[in-house]
Design an enzyme around this catalytic site. Structure first.
Site: not given
Length: 228
Positions: A39, A117-118
């Site tokens: 992340k 993950e954006g």
């Protein structure tokens, strides 16, 4: 087997990107694959004795089976629960796609299956000239799209898919994550997504209260990603 990595984005914020990512990672681990996750930038972090910690990044750390330090998973942790580029400016930590990609490259390739993950949707800004889409482009990762199934989701999904294609990245698959359990004509809407999105569906996840990764994995399939 070849090591595979994917960028996870969503049709908006709050559509369940992290939950779906944990389900996919759990499924990969259960299939005997080594797993890792990132992340790269997270806003809305809580102060702890060990530093700022983000709930989503901690959820990813809890499900992967590669031993990664928190700072490897979430190298840019920002306290205010606001748009990341604004939080970064306030913290005097300017964001760029190249810098975030550098953090990611330290983890990519360590596991059979890695998810990056954006934050929010595809066009979340990093700075006046770049968005998180530029991070995915810099890394050259295929994209998994999490669709928060509620009224308006078809439009949001198609626009996001079009933007991903324009940016030159393949849409590896999509997940229908039902976030409105009372949505009318649910089946018809999911059918409409399947007819219009030029990518395989990795699963349709029903509305679940506080779903665990194992429960989510039951509704997801890695097979369309052709990992082997």
């Amino acid at each position: 087997m070849p090591r595979s990595a994917f960028f996870v984005t969503g049709t908006d914020t709050g559509v369940g990107k992290t939950a779906i990512a944990t389900g996919l990672l759990h499924a990969a681990g259960s299939a005997g694959l080594s797993t890792a996750a990132l992340k790269p930038v997270a806003a809305g972090c809580e102060p702890t004795p060990d530093g700022l910690r983000n709930e989503d990044a901690l959820a990813l750390q809890a499900v992967i089976n590669r031993p990664l330090a928190y700072e490897q998973i979430n190298p840019v942790a920002l306290e205010p629960a606001i748009a990341p580029h604004i939080a970064a400016l306030e913290a005097r930590r300017p964001l760029s796609a190249d810098r975030l990609a550098g953090y990611c490259r330290g983890v990519l390739g360590q596991a059979d299956f890695t998810l990056v993950e954006g934050a929010g949707g595809w066009r979340v800004p990093l700075n006046p000239a770049e968005t998180l889409a530029d991070l995915a482009r810099t890394l050259g990762l295929p994209v998994i799209l999490v669709i928060g199934v509620r009224l308006g989701c078809i439009n949001h999904a198609l626009l996001t898919a079009e933007a991903i294609a324009r940016d030159g990245l393949p849409l590896a698959g999509w997940v229908a994550n039902i976030i409105d359990p009372d949505m009318p004509r649910l089946g018809e809407n999911i059918d409409a997504l399947g007819q219009r999105l030029r990518a395989p569906c990795l699963g349709c996840v029903p509305f679940l209260e506080n779903p665990a990764p194992g429960a989510l994995a039951e509704y997801l399939s890695l097979e369309p990603l052709k990992l082997s």
